[in-house]
Design a protein around this motif. Structure first.
Motif, PDB file in Angstrom:
ATOM      1  N   SER A   1       0.836  -1.194   0.000  1.00 48.32           N
ATOM      2  CA  SER A   1       0.000   0.000   0.000  1.00 48.32           C
ATOM      3  C   SER A   1       0.879   1.255   0.000  1.00 48.32           C
ATOM      4  O   SER A   1       0.547   2.251  -0.628  1.00 48.32           O
ATOM      5  CB  SER A   1      -0.971  -0.013   1.179  1.00 48.32           C
ATOM      6  N   ALA A   2       2.032   1.161   0.698  1.00 52.93           N
ATOM      7  CA  ALA A   2       2.951   2.309   0.689  1.00 52.93           C
ATOM      8  C   ALA A   2       3.477   2.542  -0.714  1.00 52.93           C
ATOM      9  O   ALA A   2       3.558   3.668  -1.200  1.00 52.93           O
ATOM     10  CB  ALA A   2       4.112   2.051   1.645  1.00 52.93           C
ATOM     11  N   GLU A   3       3.794   1.439  -1.394  1.00 53.06           N
ATOM     12  CA  GLU A   3       4.332   1.573  -2.747  1.00 53.06           C
ATOM     13  C   GLU A   3       3.280   2.112  -3.711  1.00 53.06           C
ATOM     14  O   GLU A   3       3.575   2.918  -4.581  1.00 53.06           O
ATOM     15  CB  GLU A   3       4.862   0.222  -3.224  1.00 53.06           C
ATOM     16  N   ARG A   4       2.073   1.651  -3.509  1.00 53.82           N
ATOM     17  CA  ARG A   4       1.027   2.143  -4.399  1.00 53.82           C
ATOM     18  C   ARG A   4       0.822   3.639  -4.183  1.00 53.82           C
ATOM     19  O   ARG A   4       0.661   4.397  -5.128  1.00 53.82           O
ATOM     20  CB  ARG A   4      -0.287   1.393  -4.144  1.00 53.82           C
TER      21      ARG A   4
ATOM     22  N   GLU B   1      13.468   6.786  -0.517  1.00 50.88           N
ATOM     23  CA  GLU B   1      14.193   6.332  -1.695  1.00 50.88           C
ATOM     24  C   GLU B   1      14.282   4.807  -1.780  1.00 50.88           C
ATOM     25  O   GLU B   1      14.326   4.262  -2.874  1.00 50.88           O
ATOM     26  CB  GLU B   1      15.605   6.912  -1.693  1.00 50.88           C
ATOM     27  N   ALA B   2      14.307   4.152  -0.606  1.00 56.70           N
ATOM     28  CA  ALA B   2      14.392   2.690  -0.627  1.00 56.70           C
ATOM     29  C   ALA B   2      13.198   2.106  -1.377  1.00 56.70           C
ATOM     30  O   ALA B   2      13.347   1.227  -2.236  1.00 56.70           O
ATOM     31  CB  ALA B   2      14.469   2.153   0.794  1.00 56.70           C
ATOM     32  N   SER B   3      11.987   2.600  -1.074  1.00 50.90           N
ATOM     33  CA  SER B   3      10.801   2.110  -1.793  1.00 50.90           C
ATOM     34  C   SER B   3      10.921   2.427  -3.273  1.00 50.90           C
ATOM     35  O   SER B   3      10.608   1.598  -4.130  1.00 50.90           O
ATOM     36  CB  SER B   3       9.517   2.797  -1.311  1.00 50.90           C
ATOM     37  N   ALA B   4      11.361   3.657  -3.563  1.00 55.04           N
ATOM     38  CA  ALA B   4      11.461   4.056  -4.964  1.00 55.04           C
ATOM     39  C   ALA B   4      12.418   3.130  -5.704  1.00 55.04           C
ATOM     40  O   ALA B   4      12.128   2.685  -6.812  1.00 55.04           O
ATOM     41  CB  ALA B   4      11.917   5.506  -5.061  1.00 55.04           C
ATOM     42  N   GLU B   5      13.569   2.836  -5.059  1.00 50.98           N
ATOM     43  CA  GLU B   5      14.537   1.967  -5.724  1.00 50.98           C
ATOM     44  C   GLU B   5      13.974   0.560  -5.933  1.00 50.98           C
ATOM     45  O   GLU B   5      14.254  -0.091  -6.933  1.00 50.98           O
ATOM     46  CB  GLU B   5      15.845   1.897  -4.919  1.00 50.98           C
ATOM     47  N   ARG B   6      13.163   0.112  -4.957  1.00 47.07           N
ATOM     48  CA  ARG B   6      12.523  -1.200  -5.135  1.00 47.07           C
ATOM     49  C   ARG B   6      11.606  -1.176  -6.343  1.00 47.07           C
ATOM     50  O   ARG B   6      11.582  -2.091  -7.161  1.00 47.07           O
ATOM     51  CB  ARG B   6      11.723  -1.563  -3.869  1.00 47.07           C
ATOM     52  N   LEU B   7      10.846  -0.076  -6.470  1.00 46.39           N
ATOM     53  CA  LEU B   7       9.936   0.040  -7.605  1.00 46.39           C
ATOM     54  C   LEU B   7      10.702   0.122  -8.924  1.00 46.39           C
ATOM     55  O   LEU B   7      10.223  -0.332  -9.956  1.00 46.39           O
ATOM     56  CB  LEU B   7       9.038   1.270  -7.422  1.00 46.39           C
ATOM     57  N   VAL B   8      11.914   0.711  -8.861  1.00 47.48           N
ATOM     58  CA  VAL B   8      12.747   0.762 -10.065  1.00 47.48           C
ATOM     59  C   VAL B   8      13.144  -0.655 -10.458  1.00 47.48           C
ATOM     60  O   VAL B   8      13.032  -1.051 -11.613  1.00 47.48           O
ATOM     61  CB  VAL B   8      14.018   1.620  -9.828  1.00 47.48           C
TER      62      VAL B   8
END
Ligand code: ADP
Ligand code: ZN
Length: 861
Positions: A188-191, A216-223
């Protein structure tokens, strides 16, 4: 709001109008375009397409060709900092050469890209510095771009950033996610993050992302999962500025009052350009007085980035006024002659400790300035820039700039540009100040020329002293290498007539050199049957000094409490996890630490190998020596000076200031205490474990020991009081110790030169070391073998190859290291082998980062 990126890298750029897309779409297919131009060229005579060779800070030995957009016609590009696209990011490089011939483009390669932006209006590097950089790159076989980068000012105008944007997959997934049900918190955080990026127009900077939970950690995971794409971008840095004021030399109307006189005094004689607030405080006037003076045109004003750095010149300081003695005078007269002649000259100023070399330096600077030239003074460490800088500034006022790597970027950039704009005529600094962008250079002084800190231990691995000599040659300047204990190389050059030799044989005012005595630790042990951290002889000598109220200085060239922790049961030494080196015990922090990689652990209770509880500490360091002295002399005021007790230059100054001011009785320290300083009341210098360096597998071990002992002996008896030096050692017969005790440089030189000649070491051969490193030992071995094969034929071409062998530090930061040592009587043969070796590595796809070539290494251990 996000500041506009200067340049965006990456292929999937949704916003096609941004610069990078413009660059790639408009970059010209060179052949086609010149063909098309044929017909119209005679009519409107458009300028031919030009190309610029740009050096970029990447570990590759080539420059890169970029097209020059027509809008930059008429602009100077050589030496100029430029922003260019490189791979999928933006970079700052420097223009080196122009041509109107298009380079050939290998088939399958993309077209030539364009320079995007020109930075400073004035090219950062004047032509002579470009030439110097090219020499360094050749001589030290260093990548040209990284070499040039070392010469440029810090990049304070731009900052590197990452930008995240929604990918097609991300967009698709978003609609899917909003409809579907979300299971975990992380999802849900990523969404939420994806949704937010979508609402923000499909792209966000890392600064914005950081404000989100997970950041940024979430963003990098999404990358990694393909929902976001990331690009490196360069952004203009927005900084707060402050008003800087300078005296306007063009205005000559008489001054009308005291306040104006004081302002002039501060800005011209005392300090040079200053921020408004500091000027007001220094001159003791109100801001309005200053601003009125500015309106009248008496002051120049400009805006500069705001800094909060302390004002290092703030101390009241009156330099001593010395009348030169005969030796100083005659040395200076020679130097004047060379400077007046205006041609290249190199000289060794060999003066015993306390002979007053600094006065000769100051006189030499005066000579250069009087001929309208500029000067550089190199000192071996940051702390000395203050010491020497203050003397130089007291003498020559505001035209002095200080440059060293310890300055905050903004401040260093300010000093750098002050020099580049010709406002500063004298630069005092550490190693990299040899690149100070002075024009019309007349003099370079290298103080303590033998110091290994002049050698840079990362790419480009240049030696500041040798670079100074080369630069002086390029610019027709005079270079003075000063030392009490010259390097073998420099003394050899002086003897061979390559350098002039200036000598100061006696101390100022004919003060005696301190008496040096050896404390034979073997005998001590026989007598005392125990090994205390400090010998009984030295302890008694300290007690005597405390009684008579003078000061003592104790040198112990090891940090920490003890060098290692040993298991008495199985003999294991507690080693670093990442390096093949024993961990040092630091008692105050209760840690075992690696001085190479920073790894640290709590001291274990039992041996990690055999579980026995018989661990004991071996070898005393500075912390232990200090503790012992406190036990022995509970009433004495004791301080320690090493990297564990002082971390900033302010702390360093405080300790030294307190010692100079007599608030400290005993100063214990590492070699930080050995250099340059002038203490008047020190009557005893003790050297604990003087022979530590002798055990190292290094051809300079004897030289370094001799130098350190002579330097530290020179700290005693510099005032009216005479001094004594006690040197503790287990090898009293060693010639390095014997000649240091006699303070007999020339005999030491002759003996050491004899060994060097026999063993083919510098100055009798050119030397280089090559290190092959990798985390996988198989790789390191395989590459070393391949290189051994490559080097084999060079044995017949005058290059002696030793190795590959495990490097003295066989493992460092988890990498396995193998070493080759190359020697040749001919520098050119050595250079060919080294350049060839790098080409070979490239052809075998051995990574650039796995091979470290060190030309003229400071040490082999
Ligand atoms: P070095 O660098 O050669 O070891 P310094 O330049 O530090 O020596 O000088 C040592 C001390 O001698 C300094 O305190 C300096 O002010 C003083 N000094 C230099 N020249 C003279 C002189 N001609 N007469 C008296 N004192 C001098
Ligand atoms: Zn380590």
């Amino acid at each position: 709001m996000t500041p506009r990126p200067l340049l965006i890298g990456g292929k999937r750029d949704p916003r096609a109008s941004l610069p990078v897309s413009a660059v790639s779409s408009s970059s010209i297919q060179p052949l086609a375009s010149s063909f098309q131009n044929l017909g119209t060229a005679t009519l409107s005579a458009p300028m031919a397409q030009r190309f610029c060779e740009v050096a970029l800070p990447v570990p590759l030995r080539s420059t890169f060709t970029y097209a020059v957009p027509a809008s930059f016609n008429g602009e100077e590009l050589i030496g100029r900092r430029v922003v260019v696209p490189f791979r999928n990011r933006a970079m700052v490089g420097v223009g080196l050469a122009l041509s109107d011939r298009a380079p050939e483009i290998a088939s399958g390669k993309k077209s030539i890209r364009e320079i995007v932006e020109l930075m400073d209006p004035l090219p950062a590097l004047p032509p002579k510095l470009i030439e110097l950089g090219q020499w360094i790159s050749r001589y030290y076989v260093a990548p040209i771009g990284e070499t040039m980068r070392a010469m440029l000012p810090p990049e304070i105008e731009v900052r590197h950033d990452r930008e995240y944007s929604l990918s097609d997959a991300g967009r698709a997934d978003l609609s899917h996610l909003t409809s579907g049900s979300v299971t975990t918190e992380e999802e849900s955080a990523e969404r939420a993050l994806l949704q937010w990026v979508n609402e923000a127009g499909g792209a966000a900077s890392s600064a914005q992302i950081r404000r989100w939970p997970g950041g940024e950690a979430s963003a990098e995971r999404l990358v990694r999962r393909g929902y976001l794409s990331a690009r490196e971008v360069l952004r203009k840095r927005r900084t707060r500025t402050q008003k800087i004021l300078a005296w306007n030399p063009g205005q000559t109307d008489p001054l009308t009052n005291d306040a104006e006189e004081r302002i002039k005094e501060v800005l011209t004689a005392m300090r040079g350009p200053l921020p408004l607030a500091i000027l007001a405080a220094k001159a003791g006037v109100s801001r309005s007085v200053i601003l009125r003076l500015e309106k009248k045109g008496r002051l120049l004003a400009w805006e500069e980035p705001l800094t909060i750095e302390e004002d290092s010149w703030d101390t009241d300081f009156t330099p001593p006024t010395n009348v030169l003695n005969a030796e100083q005078k005659s040395a200076l007269e020679e130097i004047w002659r060379w400077i007046v002649a205006g041609k290249f000259a190199a000289a060794l100023l060999h003066g015993v400790t306390g002979s007053g070399k600094t006065e000769v330096y100051l006189g030499a600077i005066e000579a250069a300035l009087s001929r309208g030239k500029t000067a550089i003074v190199l000192v071996p460490e940051i702390a000395l820039t203050l010491w020497v800088g203050r003397l130089v500034r007291a003498r020559f006022g505001a035209s002095v700039a200080i440059l060293h790597s310890g300055l905050p970027d903004i401040e260093r950039a300010r000093e750098w540009w002050r020099v580049r704009h010709g406002e500063a005529k004298v630069v005092v600094g550490t190693r990299s100040a040899v690149f100070a962008p002075l024009e019309n250079l007349g003099l370079i002084i290298v103080d303590e020329e033998q110091e290994s800190s002049y050698k840079q231990e990362e790419t480009p691995r240049y030696n500041g002293r040798d670079t100074a000599v080369y630069r002086a040659q390029l610019e027709g300047a005079v270079t003075i290498l000063g030392s009490a204990t010259p390097s073998l190389e420099t003394y050899h050059n002086a003897r061979a007539g390559k350098y002039q030799l200036l000598e100061l044989r006696s101390r100022v005012e004919n003060r005696a050199l301190a008496e040096v005595r050896i404390v034979d630790l073997r005998e001590e042990f026989r007598r005392e049957h125990r090994a205390a951290p400090v010998s009984e002889t030295l302890r008694a000598a300290i007690a005597l000094r405390l009684e008579e109220g003078t000061q003592a200085m104790i040198l112990i060239n090891r940090r920490g409490y003890s060098w290692s922790l040993l298991c008495r049961s199985c003999g294991a030494m507690i080693q670093c996890q990442n390096c093949s080196i024993a961990l040092t015990y630091h008692k105050s922090r209760q840690r075992l630490e690696c001085h190479y990689c920073g790894y640290s652990i709590r001291p274990p209770k039992a041996c990690p190998k055999c579980k026995a509880e018989y661990l004991y500490f071996v070898g005393d360091g500075a912390e232990r020596v200090e503790e012992y002295l406190r036990e022995q002399f509970p009433k004495a005021r004791i301080a320690r000076l090493d990297r564990d007790t002082v971390r900033t230059k302010r702390e360093y100054q405080q300790v030294l200031g307190a010692f100079a001011g007599g608030e400290i009785d005993i100063l214990v320290g590492t070699q930080m205490v050995a250099k340059g300083h002038d203490f008047q009341r020190v009557t005893l210098v003790g050297v604990v474990a003087a022979d530590l360096a002798l055990g190292r597998p290094d051809f300079r071990a004897a030289e370094k020991t001799f130098q350190l002992l002579t330097q530290v002996a020179g700290r005693a008896g510099r005032g009216e009081l005479s001094g004594e030096v006690l040197v503790e050692t287990y090898y009293p017969e060693h010639y390095a110790i014997q000649y240091a005790v006699k303070q007999d440089y020339v005999s030491f030189y002759e003996k050491e030169a004899h060994f060097r000649r026999m063993l083919h070491y510098p100055p009798f051969a050119a030397l280089a070391s090559i290190l092959i490193r990798d985390r996988k030992i198989e790789n390191a071995i395989r590459w070393s073998r391949a290189l051994a094969g490559f080097f084999e034929p060079f044995e017949n071409r005058g290059v002696k190859i030793l190795g590959p062998a495990a490097a003295p530090l066989a493992r460092l930061r988890r990498e396995y290291r193998f070493q080759f040592v190359l020697k040749s009587p001919q520098r050119s043969a050595l250079s060919r082998a080294l350049t060839g070796c790098l080409d070979f590595c490239a052809s075998k796809e051995i990574p650039e980062t796995a091979v470290i070539v060190d030309v003229d290494p400071a040490s082999l251990s």
